[in-house]
Motif scaffolding. Structure first.
Motif, PDB file in Angstrom:
ATOM      1  N   MET A   1      -7.816   7.637  24.851  1.00 29.62           N
ATOM      2  CA  MET A   1      -6.386   7.567  24.609  1.00 29.62           C
ATOM      3  C   MET A   1      -6.114   7.837  23.128  1.00 29.62           C
ATOM      4  O   MET A   1      -6.772   7.285  22.257  1.00 29.62           O
ATOM      5  CB  MET A   1      -5.857   6.187  25.007  1.00 29.62           C
ATOM      6  N   LEU A   2      -5.138   8.682  22.857  1.00 28.02           N
ATOM      7  CA  LEU A   2      -4.776   9.025  21.500  1.00 28.02           C
ATOM      8  C   LEU A   2      -4.105   7.834  20.814  1.00 28.02           C
ATOM      9  O   LEU A   2      -3.264   7.159  21.402  1.00 28.02           O
ATOM     10  CB  LEU A   2      -3.817  10.215  21.513  1.00 28.02           C
ATOM     11  N   VAL A   3      -4.501   7.597  19.579  1.00 26.53           N
ATOM     12  CA  VAL A   3      -3.922   6.522  18.783  1.00 26.53           C
ATOM     13  C   VAL A   3      -3.148   7.160  17.636  1.00 26.53           C
ATOM     14  O   VAL A   3      -3.675   8.009  16.922  1.00 26.53           O
ATOM     15  CB  VAL A   3      -5.029   5.596  18.215  1.00 26.53           C
ATOM     16  N   HIS A   4      -1.900   6.743  17.467  1.00 26.32           N
ATOM     17  CA  HIS A   4      -1.084   7.226  16.363  1.00 26.32           C
ATOM     18  C   HIS A   4      -1.195   6.224  15.221  1.00 26.32           C
ATOM     19  O   HIS A   4      -0.987   5.029  15.418  1.00 26.32           O
ATOM     20  CB  HIS A   4       0.365   7.403  16.805  1.00 26.32           C
ATOM     21  N   VAL A   5      -1.504   6.729  14.036  1.00 24.96           N
ATOM     22  CA  VAL A   5      -1.762   5.868  12.887  1.00 24.96           C
ATOM     23  C   VAL A   5      -0.777   6.182  11.774  1.00 24.96           C
ATOM     24  O   VAL A   5      -0.531   7.345  11.453  1.00 24.96           O
ATOM     25  CB  VAL A   5      -3.212   6.070  12.364  1.00 24.96           C
ATOM     26  N   ALA A   6      -0.230   5.124  11.189  1.00 31.08           N
ATOM     27  CA  ALA A   6       0.634   5.244  10.015  1.00 31.08           C
ATOM     28  C   ALA A   6       0.006   4.486   8.865  1.00 31.08           C
ATOM     29  O   ALA A   6      -0.626   3.448   9.060  1.00 31.08           O
ATOM     30  CB  ALA A   6       2.025   4.688  10.308  1.00 31.08           C
ATOM     31  N   VAL A   7       0.191   5.008   7.670  1.00 34.96           N
ATOM     32  CA  VAL A   7      -0.301   4.362   6.459  1.00 34.96           C
ATOM     33  C   VAL A   7       0.895   4.083   5.571  1.00 34.96           C
ATOM     34  O   VAL A   7       1.689   4.980   5.280  1.00 34.96           O
ATOM     35  CB  VAL A   7      -1.326   5.257   5.724  1.00 34.96           C
ATOM     36  N   SER A   8       1.014   2.826   5.137  1.00 34.88           N
ATOM     37  CA  SER A   8       2.132   2.437   4.291  1.00 34.88           C
ATOM     38  C   SER A   8       1.608   1.722   3.046  1.00 34.88           C
ATOM     39  O   SER A   8       0.994   0.663   3.135  1.00 34.88           O
ATOM     40  CB  SER A   8       3.084   1.511   5.057  1.00 34.88           C
ATOM     41  N   ASP A   9       1.846   2.338   1.908  1.00 36.22           N
ATOM     42  CA  ASP A   9       1.482   1.774   0.610  1.00 36.22           C
ATOM     43  C   ASP A   9       2.419   2.404  -0.412  1.00 36.22           C
ATOM     44  O   ASP A   9       2.793   3.574  -0.261  1.00 36.22           O
ATOM     45  CB  ASP A   9       0.027   2.095   0.257  1.00 36.22           C
ATOM     46  N   PRO A  10       2.817   1.667  -1.458  1.00 37.96           N
ATOM     47  CA  PRO A  10       3.768   2.222  -2.417  1.00 37.96           C
ATOM     48  C   PRO A  10       3.204   3.343  -3.296  1.00 37.96           C
ATOM     49  O   PRO A  10       3.965   4.111  -3.870  1.00 37.96           O
ATOM     50  CB  PRO A  10       4.171   1.011  -3.267  1.00 37.96           C
ATOM     51  N   LEU A  11       1.890   3.463  -3.383  1.00 39.88           N
ATOM     52  CA  LEU A  11       1.292   4.479  -4.253  1.00 39.88           C
ATOM     53  C   LEU A  11       0.855   5.706  -3.449  1.00 39.88           C
ATOM     54  O   LEU A  11      -0.008   5.596  -2.572  1.00 39.88           O
ATOM     55  CB  LEU A  11       0.085   3.902  -4.994  1.00 39.88           C
TER      56      LEU A  11
ATOM     57  N   LEU B   1      -1.014  -1.348   6.579  1.00 39.49           N
ATOM     58  CA  LEU B   1       0.136  -1.824   5.809  1.00 39.49           C
ATOM     59  C   LEU B   1      -0.324  -2.636   4.611  1.00 39.49           C
ATOM     60  O   LEU B   1      -0.960  -3.691   4.772  1.00 39.49           O
ATOM     61  CB  LEU B   1       1.039  -2.690   6.702  1.00 39.49           C
ATOM     62  N   THR B   2       0.000  -2.149   3.417  1.00 37.29           N
ATOM     63  CA  THR B   2      -0.291  -2.913   2.217  1.00 37.29           C
ATOM     64  C   THR B   2       0.693  -4.072   2.127  1.00 37.29           C
ATOM     65  O   THR B   2       1.895  -3.887   2.293  1.00 37.29           O
ATOM     66  CB  THR B   2      -0.204  -2.029   0.964  1.00 37.29           C
ATOM     67  N   LEU B   3       0.152  -5.262   1.863  1.00 35.25           N
ATOM     68  CA  LEU B   3       0.956  -6.483   1.778  1.00 35.25           C
ATOM     69  C   LEU B   3       0.928  -6.989   0.335  1.00 35.25           C
ATOM     70  O   LEU B   3       0.030  -7.720  -0.060  1.00 35.25           O
ATOM     71  CB  LEU B   3       0.405  -7.540   2.744  1.00 35.25           C
ATOM     72  N   ARG B   4       1.915  -6.557  -0.455  1.00 38.63           N
ATOM     73  CA  ARG B   4       1.986  -6.953  -1.865  1.00 38.63           C
ATOM     74  C   ARG B   4       3.268  -7.709  -2.175  1.00 38.63           C
ATOM     75  O   ARG B   4       3.255  -8.699  -2.864  1.00 38.63           O
ATOM     76  CB  ARG B   4       1.927  -5.723  -2.757  1.00 38.63           C
ATOM     77  N   SER B   5       4.385  -7.202  -1.681  1.00 39.78           N
ATOM     78  CA  SER B   5       5.687  -7.770  -2.041  1.00 39.78           C
ATOM     79  C   SER B   5       6.228  -8.618  -0.901  1.00 39.78           C
ATOM     80  O   SER B   5       5.771  -8.496   0.242  1.00 39.78           O
ATOM     81  CB  SER B   5       6.675  -6.635  -2.348  1.00 39.78           C
ATOM     82  N   PRO B   6       7.215  -9.458  -1.185  1.00 39.43           N
ATOM     83  CA  PRO B   6       7.856 -10.214  -0.106  1.00 39.43           C
ATOM     84  C   PRO B   6       8.411  -9.303   0.994  1.00 39.43           C
ATOM     85  O   PRO B   6       8.350  -9.642   2.175  1.00 39.43           O
ATOM     86  CB  PRO B   6       8.976 -10.977  -0.821  1.00 39.43           C
TER      87      PRO B   6
ATOM     88  N   VAL C   1      -1.608  -3.920  13.533  1.00 44.80           N
ATOM     89  CA  VAL C   1      -1.406  -3.763  12.097  1.00 44.80           C
ATOM     90  C   VAL C   1      -2.649  -4.275  11.382  1.00 44.80           C
ATOM     91  O   VAL C   1      -3.080  -5.412  11.605  1.00 44.80           O
ATOM     92  CB  VAL C   1      -0.168  -4.534  11.595  1.00 44.80           C
ATOM     93  N   VAL C   2      -3.212  -3.412  10.546  1.00 46.14           N
ATOM     94  CA  VAL C   2      -4.311  -3.806   9.677  1.00 46.14           C
ATOM     95  C   VAL C   2      -3.699  -3.962   8.288  1.00 46.14           C
ATOM     96  O   VAL C   2      -3.165  -3.000   7.730  1.00 46.14           O
ATOM     97  CB  VAL C   2      -5.444  -2.762   9.665  1.00 46.14           C
ATOM     98  N   GLY C   3      -3.718  -5.166   7.773  1.00 41.80           N
ATOM     99  CA  GLY C   3      -3.102  -5.452   6.491  1.00 41.80           C
ATOM    100  C   GLY C   3      -4.086  -5.330   5.344  1.00 41.80           C
ATOM    101  O   GLY C   3      -5.260  -5.679   5.483  1.00 41.80           O
ATOM    102  N   ALA C   4      -3.601  -4.827   4.231  1.00 44.19           N
ATOM    103  CA  ALA C   4      -4.404  -4.746   3.013  1.00 44.19           C
ATOM    104  C   ALA C   4      -3.775  -5.676   1.984  1.00 44.19           C
ATOM    105  O   ALA C   4      -2.611  -5.505   1.618  1.00 44.19           O
ATOM    106  CB  ALA C   4      -4.440  -3.322   2.490  1.00 44.19           C
ATOM    107  N   VAL C   5      -4.528  -6.675   1.558  1.00 35.50           N
ATOM    108  CA  VAL C   5      -4.004  -7.669   0.623  1.00 35.50           C
ATOM    109  C   VAL C   5      -4.578  -7.445  -0.770  1.00 35.50           C
ATOM    110  O   VAL C   5      -5.738  -7.100  -0.935  1.00 35.50           O
ATOM    111  CB  VAL C   5      -4.285  -9.115   1.100  1.00 35.50           C
ATOM    112  N   GLU C   6      -3.720  -7.618  -1.759  1.00 36.25           N
ATOM    113  CA  GLU C   6      -4.125  -7.479  -3.161  1.00 36.25           C
ATOM    114  C   GLU C   6      -5.035  -8.637  -3.568  1.00 36.25           C
ATOM    115  O   GLU C   6      -6.030  -8.454  -4.241  1.00 36.25           O
ATOM    116  CB  GLU C   6      -2.865  -7.455  -4.033  1.00 36.25           C
ATOM    117  N   ASP C   7      -4.653  -9.828  -3.141  1.00 30.40           N
ATOM    118  CA  ASP C   7      -5.373 -11.051  -3.470  1.00 30.40           C
ATOM    119  C   ASP C   7      -6.219 -11.434  -2.256  1.00 30.40           C
ATOM    120  O   ASP C   7      -5.721 -12.016  -1.307  1.00 30.40           O
ATOM    121  CB  ASP C   7      -4.357 -12.152  -3.796  1.00 30.40           C
TER     122      ASP C   7
END
Length: 149
Positions: free
Chosen positions: A1-11, A49-54, A72-78
């Motif tokens: 099954m095809l998986v659609h992937v999105a990447v979200s980060d401010p940079l 999804l990068t998780l940096r801001s509120p 959702v796979v989250g990427a945390v700064e801390d």
């Protein structure tokens, strides 16, 4: 099954690097401007999804409320145990440090798309015993949890 992937980060360069890493693992990804609109169709979706801001944390909750089957796979700064637990309880199915090496990103996506999760052992213990959150230092030692059992 095809998986659609999105990447979200401010940079933009970081987004490009994650997308290249995912491409190397066989995932075709994109960087939509509006993730809530992007998840609207019935196709299988996974978001890095990068998780940096509120606002990022609010978006994670909103995404999971809008679509219960969303991964959702989250990427945390801390990369602390408490940040991992916060991301997981907000709806992420996987979490990794924002500075994780490409292999860890590929591993997190491969696990998520096959119904599993790669977590540090300290995070697993904190999920089992919430009183443990905040104790000690997070060591990135992976454990794979199988949701199918």
């Amino acid at each position: 099954m095809l998986v659609h992937v999105a990447v979200s980060d401010p940079l933009p360069m970081f987004r490009h690097g994650v997308m290249a890493t995912l491409h190397d693992a066989g995932f075709v990804s994109e960087a939509p401007d509006d993730l809530l609109l992007w998840i609207g169709d019935a196709q299988r979706k996974v978001i890095f999804l990068t998780l940096r801001s509120p606002d990022d944390w609010t978006l994670l909750v909103d995404l999971r409320r809008a679509r219960a089957d969303l991964l959702v796979v989250g990427a945390v700064e801390d990369a602390t145990t408490s940040a991992y637990v916060r991301a997981l309880t907000a709806g992420a199915v996987g979490v990794l440090p924002r500075g994780a090496p490409p292999g860890a990103v590929r591993e997190a996506f491969a696990a998520a798309t096959s119904g599993k999760c790669v977590l540090p052992i300290d995070v697993l213990r904190a999920l089992i015993d919430p009183a443990r959150v905040g104790r000690g230092t997070l060591v990135f030692v992976g454990v794979v949890l199988d949701r199918s059992t």
